[in-house]
Design a protein around this motif. Structure first.
Motif: not given
Ligand code: UDP
Ligand code: MG
Length: 354
Positions: A19, A21, A23, A58, A110-111, A113, A147, A214, A219-220, A225
């Motif tokens: 996915p 977004f 990126e 996305d 996508a990153d 990580q 986190k 990342r 970060s998205k 969120k």
């Protein structure tokens, strides 16, 4: 009669769903690493040559889609899926799963990580009969303290509420086509994949890896969120909070009775006691708070019923980019693996951070 050759196990076709977004900063690097990994596995005869990568845009506002589309045009083994707007990580994953036709489908952020080399072990586990393989973080030092601790608290809370989740597993996993078919039978609009996948009951395995920072970009998942995601996860899986309200209401009533007894005792034993203030004001504030909290929780569930009852589609696929003949499992990619094993120029001719 089967010839000795036809008895050889056929390597499975693998699709990797990513996915994306906004990126563009990481996509080139991510794609190079993932396609090199597929090529290595293909050269070792572990996966079929028709394996591919499904990149889901996305609703990005940067050049993510242009990059994906360019890869399809130059013949990379890619399927591009463009959603009409930003529908969120979970929906982007579902859109990718619906378009991925590999025998096994791996979802990864996508990153990168999540260490992509664990994919090799996931494929081995799939070959050994597991239909769901969870990627589990053995170390997440690269995440911030905040986190890490909020994520731990979230998993603990989910387990306390009776929701079976795999600790330290996010959305890095392998699913067989059968698992994807089963997933398709869940009709809920708020699909919390981490809670739903363990409910499938299929044979599963776990693969450990170390989480990295990342590759690039931001970060998205900002705090708001993340909270929304956690609330969705809890309220779409557990009615325990509703029961807790009853218990809370009961306890508050009991505490009020005890307080009334205490106030009466003070009044009887000490004539100087300023009558009234604490016993009047505190319960008002306290009960006001409790009521608001309870209404909030009830609202959360009522809101869920409202959203689910509308049965809205989760996403709209605006465009699918795929080669006319090629990237679909069963047709062959048309690009032999040895030819693809070259260093890739950026499809838009730009040098992005490596
Ligand atoms: N993502 C998405 N839609 C969104 C938010 C995120 O498709 O609305 C994708 C994002 O491109 C990435 C993955 O979800 O591939 C996870 O996001 P991110 O790495 O930013 O989250 P974090 O690792 O910080 O929790
Ligand atoms: Mg990330």
């Amino acid at each position: 009669m089967r010839s000795p050759e036809s008895a050889k196990p056929v390597p499975p076709a693998i699709s990797i769903v990513v996915p994306c977004f906004n990126e563009e900063a990481v996509l080139f690097n991510t794609f190079s690493r993932l396609s090199r990994l597929l090529e290595r596995q293909c050269a070792a005869g572990k996966i079929a040559e028709r394996s591919n990568i499904v990149l889901v845009d996305d609703g990005s506002r940067d050049r993510t889609w242009e990059i994906i589309d360019a890869w399809v045009r130059i013949g990379e083994p890619v399927i591009g899926v463009k959603l009409s707007r930003n529908c969120g990580h979970q929906n982007a994953l579902l859109a990718g799963l619906a378009s991925a036709k590999g025998d096994a489908v791996i979802t990864i952020d996508a990153d990168l990580q999540d260490d992509e080399t664990a994919i090799e072990r996931m494929i081995d586990a799939f070959q050994e009969g597991s239909e769901v393989v969870y990627g589990v973080r053995s170390k997440r030092d690269s995440d911030t303290w905040f986190k890490r601790s909020t994520a731990h608290a979230f998993y603990k809370l989910m387990n306390a509420l009776g929701v079976q989740t795999i600790a330290d597993h996010a959305d890095y996993r392998l699913l067989s086509q059968r698992a994807i078919r089963y997933l398709g039978q869940f009709g809920e609009a708020n699909m919390f994949l981490r809670g739903v996948v363990p409910l499938l009951g299929l044979k599963s395995a776990v693969v450990h890896y170390e989480r990295r920072p990342r590759l690039a970009g931001e970060s998205k998942y900002p705090l708001v969120k993340m909270i929304e995601f956690a609330l969705n996860g809890i309220t779409s899986f557990s009615v325990k909070p509703l029961r807790l309200i009853t218990a809370l209401g009961f306890s508050v009533c009991f505490a009020c009775l005890a307080l009334a007894g205490w106030a009466l005792a003070v009044k009887l034993m000490s004539p100087d006691a300023v009558p009234g203030w604490a016993s009047t004001i505190l319960p008002i504030y306290f009960l006001g708070g409790v009521q608001l909290f309870c209404i909030g929780v009830l609202g959360e569930y009522t809101g869920k019923i409202y959203v689910e009852s509308k049965k809205r589609p989760r996403y709209f696929v605006e465009r699918v980019a795929r080669q006319a003949r090629g990237d679909r499992p069963g047709t062959g990619s048309g690009v032999p693996a040895h030819r693809r094993m070259r260093s890739r120029p950026h499809p838009l001719g730009v040098r992005l951070q490596q």
